[in-house]
Structures are given as C-alpha cells and as structure tokens.
Design an enzyme around this catalytic site. Structure first.
Site, PDB file in Angstrom:
ATOM      1  N   HIS A  53     -16.133  10.595  -7.259  1.00 51.91           N
ATOM      2  CA  HIS A  53     -15.272  10.018  -8.293  1.00 51.91           C
ATOM      3  C   HIS A  53     -13.943  10.731  -8.441  1.00 51.91           C
ATOM      4  O   HIS A  53     -12.978  10.145  -8.928  1.00 51.91           O
ATOM      5  CB  HIS A  53     -16.006   9.989  -9.638  1.00 51.91           C
ATOM      6  CG  HIS A  53     -16.968   8.865  -9.746  1.00 51.91           C
ATOM      7  ND1 HIS A  53     -18.228   8.912  -9.246  1.00 51.91           N
ATOM      8  CD2 HIS A  53     -16.832   7.626 -10.290  1.00 51.91           C
ATOM      9  CE1 HIS A  53     -18.837   7.766  -9.468  1.00 51.91           C
ATOM     10  NE2 HIS A  53     -18.011   6.956 -10.098  1.00 51.91           N
ATOM     11  N   GLY A  54     -13.874  11.968  -8.057  1.00 52.13           N
ATOM     12  CA  GLY A  54     -12.581  12.642  -8.172  1.00 52.13           C
ATOM     13  C   GLY A  54     -12.662  14.103  -7.796  1.00 52.13           C
ATOM     14  O   GLY A  54     -13.723  14.724  -7.909  1.00 52.13           O
TER      15      GLY A  54
END
Lengths: 319, 469
Positions: B326-327
C-alpha cells in the site's frame, strides 16, 4: 434482439431517462432554489440583498477586510448618504468584479469603496474555486457570469445548466442560518474579541512575507478583472475609491509586493484614488483594536470607519 | 486522466462511439482501439511512464510464449524469474528505493555508523502496483500451466492496460479478463444499463461520501497538534468511510465503465463494514488484492497446510507484505502487521463469526483502529493520536462558517450509503427502487442519485486515494 435493435433501445431509453432526469432536476432544483433564496440571514442572504435589493448610494466591497472593518451606520452619518457593506469573506478580485457586474445590472451606486488586499493579483486556485458562491445566481446573470466562471473551466457553465449544480452545497447554510440567525448591520459583521499584547517577545516588523512575495506569480486574469472593475465603475459614472485596511504590524513586505505595486500603478493610470491605511500609526501594534492579527474588532472598525470618512471628506473625494 | 474529470467525460463517449460504431466489425481493431485509448488515458497523466507499461507487456508476453514451449524446468524457472524481476524491479525502484535507503541509513546511524547516500527524486508512476501485479499473475499462471499463454499480442496489451482498471484495479486475473479479449463483444443494452448504474453509484461514493468526508479528515489529520481525542475518533470514523467511498467508488466506476464496452470485471468490495470478523472483512475489502495475495503469496508459502505456528507466520507475512504494497511508509507496514495480528488472534482464540451486531461493531472498531496508522502522515503522529484518544478526549472539532458543510454532508451521505447497504445485507428480497420492475421508478431513483451528486458532491477533480499505491 439484434445489435442494431439494442442500439435503438439504448437511444430511446437514454432519451426517456434524460427527460426524467431533467424533470427531477427542475423540480428538486426549484425546491433547492426556493430554500436558497428564502434565507434571511447569513452569507448568501447578504449576497442576495446586495445583488437583488440594495439601493445604497455608497457600496463597500472587498474581502473580510471590507466586511469586518467598515461600519455603514457611521459612514451614513458622516457622509450623509445611504451605505451598504457588500464585503464577502475570503473572496478576491475575480469574485468582486463578477459581483460588481451583477449589482450594476440593476442599481448604480454613487460611490464604491473597494478595500483591496495586497495579494489579490497573485495566482490562487482557491479564488477560482470560491466563485461557486455565485452559482445559485447563474441562471439570472448568465451574461455577466459566463466570462468569469469560464476562466476556471470551460465546462463549468455547461454544468451550471443543471439546477442541482447551481445550488450545490447550499442546503446546510440555509438550515444553519434558519436555526441560528446571523446578525449583521447593513452587511457589516463586527468581531468582538480583543487581542492581548504578547508579554515577552519584542514585536519586529513583519518581513516574512517579503521572501514569499518574490516567488509569487501574477495571474493575468486577475489583472484583467481588476482593470475591468475600474472600467465598469468609470463607464457607469460611479466614483471608485480604493482603500487598504490597517495592519497590526508594520509590513515592510508590502514595499516589494508585486501584486500591490501593480494595483497601485493601475489605479494611478486610471486616476483612481487609493488611500492606504496599512501603515497607519493609529493601529500599528494596537492590539486592543484587533480581533486577530488580520482583522480589527468592533472598536477598531468604528475607529477606522471614522478615519475613512474623515479622510474622504478631507481629500474632497465625496461630494 | 481521472474518472471525475471533464477530460474523462469527453474521452469516454468518444471511445464508446469509436468502439461500437467504427471498429465493431473487426475484433483486432477493437482491441487495438482499447490499447490506444488506454495508453492515451494513462499518458494524459505522464506519457513517459507508458514505456514501463509497454516494457512489462512485451516482457510478459514473450515470457508467456516461451513458457508454453519450454519443458526444461530450470529454464522455465529462469523465465518466470525474469518476469518477476522486471515487474517487481520497476515497483521496487519507483516505489521503495528511497524508503529502503532511508531505512538502512537510519538503521546504521542507530548503531553509530554513518552512511552517506543520496535519495533520488523519483516520481511514482500512477497505478504501477496494480498493473505489475496483474501482469505478474499472468506469468505465474502460465508457469504453473493453469493458463494457456496468448498468441495475440494486442489482446495481451489490452489486458495489461485496459483503461477502466489500469490505475486502481480491480486487479484482474488473466484467466478472467484475457479470454474476454478473444471473443467478439456484442452490444447489449442490459449490460450498458448495469454499467451506467454502477458508474452513478460509484460517483456518489466518490464525490459525496469520500470527498466530503476528506475535508474534515484532512483538517484533523494534517493538523494533529491542534486537535483532541474526540476529533481524532470522529476523523478516523469518517476516514473509514472516506477510503471506502473513494476506493469502492473507483472500483464501481471501473466495473461500470468496463461493462459499457462489454467486459465483466470482478467485484472488489462487498459491504465490508458489515463484516462480522476481521477475516470476514478481508473477504469483503479489496477482494482482488486479497485474493491475489492469497493465491500468489499465502498459498505458495504453504497456506494452512503446514504446522500450526508456520500457518500463523504465513498469515502475518501476507498482511505485512500487503501493508508494504500500500505504500513505502512504516505507517502502512504497521497497518498491515496489525491486521495480521488481528487475524492470528482470531485464528487462535475465536472460531465463530456469527452474524450479529456486536461482532459487526467490534470488527468496525478494530478496523478503524488500524485505519489510524493507514491515514496518519507519520508513525509518531499515529501514536500521538492514539495517546490523545486515550488520555485527552477534549472537545469535538466542528468547523466554523462555510466549512461545516463538509462533515454535515458527509454524515448525510454515509447515512444514505449505510441505509442502502443494510437493505442489501439483511433485506435483499424486499422492495427495491434501483431494481424496481417499473422503469419509471428505477429511472427516478437513479436521477435522484445524480441530483444528490450534483447537489451535495465536491467538484474539484480530487485524486483517488489508491492512485498513490
């Protein structure tokens, strides 16, 4: 069913759906507009009053620095003319020019006092976004608003054909001000807090803006709007007076502010008087006259409005 | 190009007309139009990164072709790893280079060793996490002989770059989407109508639910020093609906848009906040990613067919990697780890996920707790928020003046959304407006939603949150 027939169905059903949508948009949009224009107090009620009903001889225009700093009752008494404060919080020149055009369609005041902010000609995306405050009036002011609203997006005016979009985000305001009416005095909204002088730190001239100003870019659309504001006043034989509100601290940054310099030179080219109170000693570091670092409180506004009236008389700017 | 932009509003009908009225006689031409339109759609944001998509497409196409004929197991593995390294290499470089570099520098400096290395100014290509995973699934499935590789390069390029789901999913599997490019699509009004309905609901979720909630959430989360515990709780609950509205809204628009062109994409969200356990939540939230990780990470790790501790480890690792996907930020890693821990606790202690309000509420609270890490700008801020919630409830932040509109509309929109979802979740067979037998009722219902979108939505072409992943 053949593919050709499927497309026929698509065409017919889309048409039917469109008709139903238009009917719903018109009927619910009608109700939304009725609610909007039924507001008696608040931001939109004042705006509607300026556009649809006000017939004052002196009109104050500008941002919160106009709305919070000019007391119409004092100007009326001092100048012996009717006055209304049409200042709108958070708005800049592009909005005020549009508003001026809408007001002039119905009524021509004798004087407009436009309180300018030094950063008005700098690029600002927010300025365009905040034009949405004018959307509910679009249907009645298409000629005036089209050139302004299309500056941000060519398709904005297309969306504005829909009633629902014209009144976007307005319902909560109407409900809020129905239950909690907002008091104003001919448009003027006083602030009542009083700043306290900081005890320990020595106040230094505010230079922080100087660096920022050097990097800011002038938006040519805003320049054109400022020019149009001046020209509209001239064409309609309205005496325009530009003013700048007092600052709490001495702002050396204003000397290098490109936006302010440009506004001053344009005003001078057109022979428009600009009275600059930003450096006025009556207010510098007078914390008790300020509500917050950017705005005068009611005491400050009363003092300032008297000062404006006296200056206008002294300079023979009001006949 | 954003779905909620004027550019897309012009792009979509043009492509639709060309697709059904100009290229419809020739399947190859129709697929080529999809590739061209998809590249234009992506290039509108930054044309330079089209080269990455094209390179991934070429590599995976040829890897697939070679895998079909290659029998030597070592060579097959080499081909698979070529695909994995190219795709994860792009992802690693563009998304994680600076993150890992900074982490190493910090780790070494913690032990007293200073390392001099410069971060690079890298732009993260939009949607890279999505299309790399999609194309990777193709190579892995072909390697495992679960999928016949395609000979049709244009169809494959269209599968990799299909514009409705290119930048934020659903992450499609080749065996579902790729075969749809081999067969002639015929226009069906029913499919078109379903697509339009999904698009309308998607825009409601994005422009009204998510974008209204975002204004309050950003005001609180981007200014943590000035807020108290109650404001953080309110902002976190609103964020739960912001991210749901944003991402599920995007997915619905993507699925709906695909249907306009005769394609069926997988469902990506299934009323996740009615989940009765965290494991149930992950069967309902971002389904295309959850199943991707299940099939290509969790099961290859051994899944649950291993010794008990190893099973728990597999769960944890899968969610840790999902967090990192996700990041490139520790906030996402902690968020993933937290979800992994939830699932382990559930696996060890709770066997039941009965449909009752207590379970739904408990799951929602747990998920909201993890969202704090997901949304916080920094790990320190997330812990500060938690500390403030526990120690200083304080006052609820209510925006003044015109800004009060945002949370009020967000709450109204969430109420509408929840009412619709409660009806679907628990009373699906009773009276329906959207699926009513009378066309006029259906149309009035959807016209009403469009009216609400226009009346209450935010129209500043804000980005979708998942674009950054």
């Amino acid at each position: 069913m053949t593919e050709k027939n499927e497309f026929k169905v698509l065409f017919l059903k889309s048409l039917q759906f469109l008709i139903i949508f238009i009917l719903i948009d018109l009927s619910l949009g009608f109700i939304a507009k009725e609610i909007f224009f039924s507001q008696k107090t608040g931001k939109y009620a004042r705006l509607t009053h300026s556009i649809q009903r006000d017939c004052s001889e002196v009109l104050i225009m500008g941002s919160s620095h106009a709305n919070r700093h000019y007391v119409p009752d004092i100007l009326e008494k001092e100048l012996n003319m009717t006055c209304y404060n049409a200042g709108v919080q958070g708005q800049r020149i592009i909005f005020h020019t549009a508003l001026q055009k809408m007001i002039l369609k119905r009524h021509k005041p004798k004087f407009i006092i436009l309180n300018i902010d030094e950063s008005w000609l700098y690029e600002s995306e927010e300025s365009y976004e905040r034009l949405s405050d004018l959307h509910p009036y679009y249907w009645d002011f298409r000629t005036e608003l089209d050139p302004v609203l299309s500056l941000h997006s060519k398709f904005n005016t297309f969306k504005l054909l829909l009633r629902s979009f014209q009144t976007n985000s307005t319902l909560v305001h109407a409900v809020k001000y129905y239950f909690l009416p907002q008091k104003d005095y001919k448009g003027y909204r006083p602030l009542h807090q009083q700043m306290k002088k900081p005890q320990s730190q020595k106040i230094k001239p505010n230079n922080s803006k100087m660096v920022k100003d050097e990097t800011q870019i002038i938006d040519t659309s805003f320049v054109n709007m400022f020019d149009e504001f001046i020209k509209n006043a001239k064409i309609n034989d309205i005496k325009l007076i530009l003013t700048m509100s007092p600052h709490l601290q001495k702002a050396n940054g204003l000397k290098v502010n490109k936006s302010l310099k440009l506004m001053k030179s344009m005003a001078s080219e057109h022979g428009i008087p600009l009275i600059d109170f930003s450096d006025d000693k009556t207010f510098i570091e007078q914390y008790h006259l300020f509500n917050d670092p950017g705005h005068l409180n009611n005491d400050g506004a009363i003092l300032f409005t008297k000062l404006v009236a006296d200056t206008l008389k002294a300079k023979n700017l009001i006949d | 190009m954003l779905f909620n932009s004027i550019d897309f509003a012009i792009f979509l009908p043009i492509v639709f007309i060309l697709y059904w009225f100009v290229t419809n006689k020739n399947l190859k031409l129709q697929n080529f139009l999809i590739v061209a339109a998809s590249y234009l759609f992506y290039g509108w944001w930054d044309w330079r990164f089209l080269s990455l998509i094209l390179f991934s497409t070429i590599v995976d196409y040829f890897v697939g072709r070679k895998l079909r004929i290659e029998e030597n197991q070592i060579k097959r593995k080499f081909l698979l790893w070529t695909s994995i390294l190219v795709n994860l290499g792009f992802l690693g470089f563009f998304k994680y280079y600076n993150f890992f570099l900074d982490t190493f520098i910090n780790a070494f400096s913690f032990f007293g060793t200073e390392i001099k290395a410069n971060s690079l100014n890298i732009i993260l290509p939009v949607g890279i996490s999505f299309y790399t995973f999609q194309t990777l699934s193709y190579s892995i499935d072909v390697y495992k002989r679960k999928l016949e590789p395609t000979k049709d390069f244009i169809a494959f390029a269209a599968f990799v770059s299909f514009f409705p789901q290119l930048v934020a999913g659903p992450i499609e599997r080749a065996k579902n989407l790729l075969p749809q490019f081999y067969v002639k699509r015929t226009f069906a009004y029913k499919l078109f109508s379903e697509g339009v309905k999904l698009i309308i609901v998607g825009f409601f979720m994005k422009l009204v639910v998510a974008d209204r909630a975002a204004i309050y959430v950003n005001a609180v989360y981007n200014n943590v020093d000035n807020h108290d515990g109650l404001s953080f709780i309110a902002a976190t609950v609103l964020f739960a609906f912001q991210i749901y509205g944003d991402f599920a809204g995007y997915s619905l628009i993507a699925i709906g848009t695909a249907r306009l062109f005769g394609f069926n994409l997988m469902t990506n969200f299934n009323r996740p906040y009615f989940a009765t356990s965290v494991s149930d939540f992950w069967k309902r939230w971002h389904i295309s990613l959850s199943t991707w990780f299940r099939d290509y990470l969790y099961i290859p790790l051994g899944g649950n067919r291993v010794i008990y501790p190893r099973w728990l480890f597999n769960i944890f690792i899968t969610f840790l990697v999902s967090g990192l996907w996700h990041g490139a930020n520790w906030t996402f890693v902690i968020w993933g780890a937290l979800n992994g821990i939830y699932l382990i606790i559930e696996a060890v202690l709770f066997k039941s996920d009965k449909k009752n309000i207590v379970n739904v509420f408990t799951t929602f609270v747990l998920i909201c707790f993890s969202w704090i890490f997901f949304r916080a700008n920094h790990v320190n801020e997330a812990f500060y928020i938690l500390k403030t919630i526990l120690s200083n409830p304080g006052k609820l932040f209510i925006p003044g003046g015109a800004d009060v509109v945002a949370p009020v509309y967000a709450i109204i929109a969430i109420a509408i959304l929840l009412a619709a979802e409660i009806k679907k979740e628990y009373f699906n067979n009773v009276f329906t407006l959207g699926g009513n037998k009378y066309a006029i009722v259906r149309w009035a219902f959807y016209s009403g939603i469009i009216f609400i979108i226009l009346y209450m939505g935010v129209f500043n072409s804000s980005q979708f949150i998942y674009f950054q992943f």
